[in-house]
Design an enzyme around this catalytic site. Structure first.
Site, PDB file in Angstrom:
ATOM      1  N   LYS A  65       3.632  -5.411  43.992  1.00 50.39           N
ATOM      2  CA  LYS A  65       3.309  -5.437  42.564  1.00 50.39           C
ATOM      3  C   LYS A  65       1.797  -5.292  42.352  1.00 50.39           C
ATOM      4  O   LYS A  65       1.343  -4.553  41.464  1.00 50.39           O
ATOM      5  CB  LYS A  65       3.813  -6.741  41.943  1.00 50.39           C
ATOM      6  CG  LYS A  65       3.763  -6.762  40.431  1.00 50.39           C
ATOM      7  CD  LYS A  65       4.387  -8.046  39.888  1.00 50.39           C
ATOM      8  CE  LYS A  65       5.867  -8.112  40.169  1.00 50.39           C
ATOM      9  NZ  LYS A  65       6.496  -9.298  39.511  1.00 50.39           N
ATOM     10  N   THR A 102      16.545   3.646  37.840  1.00 53.11           N
ATOM     11  CA  THR A 102      16.289   4.199  36.524  1.00 53.11           C
ATOM     12  C   THR A 102      17.611   4.560  35.848  1.00 53.11           C
ATOM     13  O   THR A 102      18.697   4.408  36.421  1.00 53.11           O
ATOM     14  CB  THR A 102      15.423   5.470  36.614  1.00 53.11           C
ATOM     15  OG1 THR A 102      16.227   6.562  37.097  1.00 53.11           O
ATOM     16  CG2 THR A 102      14.240   5.253  37.550  1.00 53.11           C
ATOM     17  N   LYS A 126      24.140   5.315  36.296  1.00 50.28           N
ATOM     18  CA  LYS A 126      25.452   5.918  36.093  1.00 50.28           C
ATOM     19  C   LYS A 126      25.406   7.430  35.912  1.00 50.28           C
ATOM     20  O   LYS A 126      26.442   8.095  35.981  1.00 50.28           O
ATOM     21  CB  LYS A 126      26.121   5.289  34.859  1.00 50.28           C
ATOM     22  CG  LYS A 126      26.480   3.829  35.027  1.00 50.28           C
ATOM     23  CD  LYS A 126      27.208   3.285  33.804  1.00 50.28           C
ATOM     24  CE  LYS A 126      26.265   2.980  32.674  1.00 50.28           C
ATOM     25  NZ  LYS A 126      25.417   1.793  32.956  1.00 50.28           N
ATOM     26  N   GLU A 153      27.927   0.716  43.793  1.00 52.65           N
ATOM     27  CA  GLU A 153      28.741  -0.414  43.355  1.00 52.65           C
ATOM     28  C   GLU A 153      28.330  -0.921  41.977  1.00 52.65           C
ATOM     29  O   GLU A 153      29.162  -1.245  41.137  1.00 52.65           O
ATOM     30  CB  GLU A 153      28.641  -1.555  44.370  1.00 52.65           C
ATOM     31  CG  GLU A 153      29.473  -2.780  44.032  1.00 52.65           C
ATOM     32  CD  GLU A 153      30.964  -2.524  44.151  1.00 52.65           C
ATOM     33  OE1 GLU A 153      31.624  -2.396  43.086  1.00 52.65           O
ATOM     34  OE2 GLU A 153      31.458  -2.435  45.280  1.00 52.65           O
ATOM     35  N   VAL A 156      29.306   0.085  37.833  1.00 56.74           N
ATOM     36  CA  VAL A 156      30.415  -0.456  37.035  1.00 56.74           C
ATOM     37  C   VAL A 156      30.516  -1.944  37.318  1.00 56.74           C
ATOM     38  O   VAL A 156      30.775  -2.355  38.446  1.00 56.74           O
ATOM     39  CB  VAL A 156      31.763   0.220  37.379  1.00 56.74           C
ATOM     40  CG1 VAL A 156      32.877  -0.346  36.489  1.00 56.74           C
ATOM     41  CG2 VAL A 156      31.677   1.728  37.213  1.00 56.74           C
ATOM     42  N   LEU A 160      29.861  -7.100  40.324  1.00 59.24           N
ATOM     43  CA  LEU A 160      31.294  -7.344  40.567  1.00 59.24           C
ATOM     44  C   LEU A 160      31.844  -6.314  41.553  1.00 59.24           C
ATOM     45  O   LEU A 160      31.493  -5.138  41.500  1.00 59.24           O
ATOM     46  CB  LEU A 160      32.079  -7.263  39.254  1.00 59.24           C
ATOM     47  CG  LEU A 160      31.793  -8.338  38.209  1.00 59.24           C
ATOM     48  CD1 LEU A 160      32.605  -8.069  36.940  1.00 59.24           C
ATOM     49  CD2 LEU A 160      32.133  -9.721  38.759  1.00 59.24           C
ATOM     50  N   GLY A 215      19.448  -9.746  22.606  1.00 56.44           N
ATOM     51  CA  GLY A 215      19.178  -8.742  23.626  1.00 56.44           C
ATOM     52  C   GLY A 215      20.417  -8.224  24.324  1.00 56.44           C
ATOM     53  O   GLY A 215      20.321  -7.554  25.358  1.00 56.44           O
ATOM     54  N   ASP A 229      29.029   4.324  26.995  1.00 56.03           N
ATOM     55  CA  ASP A 229      28.811   3.571  28.233  1.00 56.03           C
ATOM     56  C   ASP A 229      30.137   3.288  28.938  1.00 56.03           C
ATOM     57  O   ASP A 229      30.249   3.432  30.160  1.00 56.03           O
ATOM     58  CB  ASP A 229      28.088   2.258  27.928  1.00 56.03           C
ATOM     59  CG  ASP A 229      27.875   1.409  29.171  1.00 56.03           C
ATOM     60  OD1 ASP A 229      27.083   1.818  30.035  1.00 56.03           O
ATOM     61  OD2 ASP A 229      28.518   0.346  29.266  1.00 56.03           O
ATOM     62  N   LYS A 233      31.620   4.729  32.714  1.00 59.27           N
ATOM     63  CA  LYS A 233      32.207   3.903  33.763  1.00 59.27           C
ATOM     64  C   LYS A 233      33.611   4.373  34.117  1.00 59.27           C
ATOM     65  O   LYS A 233      34.003   4.365  35.288  1.00 59.27           O
ATOM     66  CB  LYS A 233      32.208   2.444  33.315  1.00 59.27           C
ATOM     67  CG  LYS A 233      30.798   1.861  33.209  1.00 59.27           C
ATOM     68  CD  LYS A 233      30.757   0.518  32.519  1.00 59.27           C
ATOM     69  CE  LYS A 233      29.318   0.008  32.395  1.00 59.27           C
ATOM     70  NZ  LYS A 233      29.219  -1.245  31.622  1.00 59.27           N
TER      71      LYS A 233
END
Length: 373
Positions: A65, A102, A126, A153, A156, A160, A215, A229, A233
């Site tokens: 950083k 990104t 995605k 992974e 989606v 999970l 948010g 969205d 997926k």
């Protein structure tokens, strides 16, 4: 992990914001993980740091950083596949992975180039896997050519085990009949609050406004309510099912999508603030839908459905009985997905839990990276 105790995976991390920064923090906070990975490149939208040149500062999980804040070097991502390939060429046993944190189409378009150079690709982005079919075909072909893997992974359900579960079901010969689930954390929260098994009196617009303030939504809530969205997926999942692999030539745009954005608010000129201010004008429309569901002892949930036999792939607002898992098991912005298969029938295999947030998304990325060791 590999039995080779000294095996190190070299990482090039594109995007070090919420998810990327959390990923590097998770690795850096574990001595064993810090030894398993070496950071050779990191970039944000303006600058980059690199250990791929002859003269460079050592990049660690504790100083990246600070080094990036001082850097004036541009990201130059178009050159990164070649640079990593050359670096790898100097040591054929070295393993490299690019992590794309990104949501960029331009970065996603570079995946075939990375893979052709033998560079693994791991990402929560995605775009590459839900856009035009040709890009997905090119990614798979480049992976097959060099053996470099592409793992996603966290595209989606964040951390999970949804994609890995589907891959395992298919690889072990199970037959997928249907997949359905609440795949948007934002829409999960909105309808968990709006349409409850015990009823409720909150207006749809007020819940959307609160979700935005917390948010949970995009700055423009229409970007969540339009269903795109969820459609992305569904595209990602459908391409892992052999019967549907080529069924969406235009990616998520080929999915049947029910948008919850009122037509009068769908113009690009409508800002996020204006959208929230005017949404109360349409509360009666949503109340009619909820009342109709309640009369039948049902609730509303925005779901993604893949029906293999019928060839149906849709993102839509559906009704479910008030005692259904989608009605009773969800809290907050949880995701839930049910796999109806030859083996898991009549009761489906269900995966449920937090489907959004930097910590769990970064965990999903890290779990993919661990598969490469």
């Amino acid at each position: 992990m590999s039995s080779a105790a000294n095996k190190v995976l070299n990482l090039a991390v594109i995007g070090v914001g919420l998810v990327g920064g959390e990923l590097l923090n998770q690795i850096g906070s574990s001595p064993s993980l810090s030894r398993a990975f070496r950071l050779v490149f990191a970039s944000n939208s303006r600058h980059s740091i690199s250990a791929l040149s002859t003269h460079h500062d050592e990049i660690t999980f504790s100083n990246w950083k600070e080094l990036l804040a001082k850097s004036t070097a541009p990201p130059a991502l178009q050159d990164l596949p070649r640079l990593l390939g050359e670096f790898k060429g100097n040591d054929s046993s070295a393993q490299f992975a690019v992590v794309d944190n990104t949501s960029s189409d331009d970065v996603a378009a570079l995946y075939p180039a990375f893979l052709k150079h033998g560079i693994h690709v791991v990402t929560p982005n995605k775009k590459a896997y839900s856009s035009d079919l040709q890009l997905y075909v090119d990614i798979a072909a480049a992976s097959a050519e060099t053996g470099a893997k592409f793992l996603n992974e966290s595209t989606v359900g964040a951390g999970l085990p949804i994609i890995s579960t589907l891959k395992d079901l298919v690889a072990t010969g199970d037959k997928i009949h249907k997949i359905e689930g609440v795949l948007s954390g934002t829409l999960s929260y909105i309808f968990n609050e709006y349409s409850k098994p015990q009823g409720g009196s909150q207006q749809f617009s007020s819940i959307v406004r609160v979700a935005r303030e917390k948010g949970y939504t995009e700055p423009h809530p229409g970007d969540d309510l339009n269903g795109a969205d969820v459609a992305r997926k569904l595209t990602i999942l459908s391409r892992l099912i052999p019967e549907l692999k080529s069924s969406l030539p235009k990616g998520y745009q080929s999915v049947s999508i029910t948008s919850l954005v009122p037509e009068q608010l769908s113009a690009p000129s409508v800002t996020g603030d204006e959208f929230v201010q005017r949404l109360p004008e349409f509360d009666a429309q949503f109340d009619n839908l909820k009342t109709s569901a309640e009369k039948d002892g049902q609730v509303l949930r925005y779901v993604g459905v893949i029906d293999v036999a019928k060839g149906v792939i849709k993102a839509a607002l559906e009704k479910y009985p008030s005692d259904h898992a989608f009605a009773t098991s969800l809290g907050g912005s949880d995701n839930i997905i049910a796999f109806h298969t030859e083996r898991y029938s009549p009761r489906p295999l269900i995966v449920q839990g937090a489907g959004a947030g930097a910590a769990v998304t970064a965990m999903g990325v890290l779990s993919d990276l661990l598969k490469l060791l």
